[in-house]
Design a protein around this motif. Structure first.
Motif, short mmCIF file in Angstrom:
data_model
loop_
_atom_site.label_atom_id
_atom_site.label_comp_id
_atom_site.label_asym_id
_atom_site.label_seq_id
_atom_site.Cartn_x
_atom_site.Cartn_y
_atom_site.Cartn_z
N LYS A 117 -8.53 -0.80 -5.46
CA LYS A 117 -9.85 -1.09 -6.02
C LYS A 117 -11.00 -0.51 -5.20
CE LYS A 117 -8.42 -5.37 -8.28
NZ LYS A 117 -8.69 -6.82 -8.49
N HIS A 174 -8.99 7.09 -13.55
CA HIS A 174 -9.76 6.20 -14.40
C HIS A 174 -9.82 4.82 -13.73
CE1 HIS A 174 -5.91 4.50 -15.88
NE2 HIS A 174 -6.65 3.45 -16.23
N LYS A 175 -10.81 4.04 -14.11
CA LYS A 175 -10.95 2.69 -13.60
C LYS A 175 -10.64 1.72 -14.73
CE LYS A 175 -14.13 -0.39 -11.11
NZ LYS A 175 -15.50 -0.53 -10.54
N SER A 176 -9.73 0.80 -14.46
CA SER A 176 -9.29 -0.13 -15.49
C SER A 176 -10.33 -1.22 -15.71
CB SER A 176 -7.96 -0.76 -15.09
OG SER A 176 -7.62 -1.81 -15.97
N ASP A 177 -10.67 -1.46 -16.97
CA ASP A 177 -11.58 -2.56 -17.30
C ASP A 177 -10.89 -3.91 -17.12
OD1 ASP A 177 -13.59 -0.77 -18.00
OD2 ASP A 177 -12.94 -0.68 -20.10
N LYS A 178 -9.57 -3.90 -17.16
CA LYS A 178 -8.81 -5.16 -17.09
C LYS A 178 -8.75 -5.71 -15.68
CE LYS A 178 -4.39 -7.17 -18.44
NZ LYS A 178 -3.06 -6.91 -19.07
N ASP A 179 -8.41 -4.88 -14.70
CA ASP A 179 -8.26 -5.39 -13.32
C ASP A 179 -9.24 -4.77 -12.33
OD1 ASP A 179 -7.27 -2.85 -13.01
OD2 ASP A 179 -5.22 -3.45 -12.58
N GLY A 180 -10.08 -3.83 -12.79
CA GLY A 180 -11.06 -3.22 -11.90
C GLY A 180 -10.50 -2.25 -10.90
N TYR A 214 -8.52 1.36 -9.63
CA TYR A 214 -8.47 2.78 -9.95
C TYR A 214 -7.02 3.21 -10.14
CZ TYR A 214 -13.33 3.01 -8.49
OH TYR A 214 -14.69 2.82 -8.38
#
Length: 328
Positions: A293, A236-242, A244
């Protein structure tokens, strides 16, 4: 639901960091672990002592142990180790040892029961090691233990202790007046090799005895496969830090006893060791591994469990995960 980062003790082998998603990370852990129990101390020689104890418990995780000689701290020990040899002691001297458990928040348990020990006298200019123990024999003690017996060297050679080795690694020590030992925490349906070494007051150690091979019987319902079960890897890709993350999940191997830790390997290299200081989970376990990232990076991931007998089990199937699509 994923566990918060304070629920496990992590030993990181590379720059990759094991992280977990979810809330609760701001809660301060103020509860100390329980005091270690079952402390035993055996003089290994005139210059050393062997200290053993049973695991402590914590509301989050035990991150290690601190060994004290009297009131002075002498050793820090990793959470998966429950014994240590204290060296640099003096002959014919009385000592007292205790152990405290610690957690990642810095909380220290009360001291364990203090145990005294007196080192034996050393024979001047003694550089000769004892003869090796002979006639080592053994049998299984149920599906999780073994009993060993051996014969002492023919002549009185000042043996102060015997070290029991499993596959070349020391796992126990008994006094020089004993020629029997019990080994616990073994795995059912498994073949083991044990040897014994004699140690004298000057810390001279004999060659290892001839090995004895012992196979523990299968216990009811035991599964011979020691690999973690139902291993899955997604991303998944985190919306918080961009960045993976590789989302891993698995069930523990079906072995007789608690699995204290796991190793996570990325691209064939050990990345992280996940350790529980208190009761390990018995159901589904989930963890997320930081993967950077950059999109389009391929990772091969596999895991294995440390089994109740201290041996590493089989690896899970190796899975491939790619961190999103690279921009053309």
């Amino acid at each position: 639901m994923r566990r918060t980062p304070t629920q496990v003790a992590l030993v990181t082998a590379t720059a990759l960091t094991l992280v977990a998603c979810g809330g609760g990370g701001d809660d301060k852990d103020s509860q100390a672990p329980s005091a270690p129990t079952g402390l035993s101390v055996q003089a290994g020689s005139a210059l050393s002592a062997h200290v053993m104890w049973e695991a402590a418990k914590d509301n989050v995780a035990v991150s290690g142990y601190v060994v004290y000689q009297g009131n002075d701290k002498v050793k820090d020990v990793a959470p998966e180790k429950l014994m240590i040899d204290i060296t640099g002691l003096k002959p014919s001297t009385a000592y007292s040892f205790s152990v405290r458990a610690k957690d990642a928040a810095g909380n220290l348990s009360p001291h364990s029961q203090k145990k005294p020990v007196t080192t034996p006298a050393v024979v001047a200019e003694d550089k000769k090691a004892p003869a090796k123990p002979t006639k080592l024999r053994g049998k299984h003690d149920g599906s999780k233990g073994a009993e060993l017996t051996w014969s002492a060297p023919d002549k009185d050679q000042g043996v102060t202790s015997y070290d029991i080795l499993q596959g070349g690694s020391k796992i126990h020590s008994v006094s020089g007046g004993e020629t029997t030992a019990k080994v616990t925490g073994l795995r059912p349906g498994t073949a083991y090799s044990f040897t014994v070494q004699a140690r004298d007051a000057a810390d001279n150690t004999s060659p290892a005895s001839d090995p004895v091979k012992i196979s523990t019987p299968d216990g009811p319902g035991d599964d011979p496969d020691t690999a973690p079960v139902s291993f899955k890897a997604e991303r998944h890709k985190s919306d918080k830090d961009g960045a993976y993350y590789l989302d891993l999940s698995w069930l523990p191997p079906k072995v007789d006893g608690e699995v204290p830790s796991y190793e996570i390997h990325l691209n064939g290299k050990l990345t992280t060791t996940l350790v529980w200081g208190n009761k390990a989970p018995v159901g589904k376990t989930t963890e997320s591994v930081f993967a950077g990232k950059k999109p389009g990076v391929s990772y091969k991931v596999k895991i294995r469990a440390k089994l109740p007998d201290g041996e590493w089990g089989s690896f899970s199937p190796e899975l491939t995960v790619v961190t999103g699509e690279a921009k053309s």
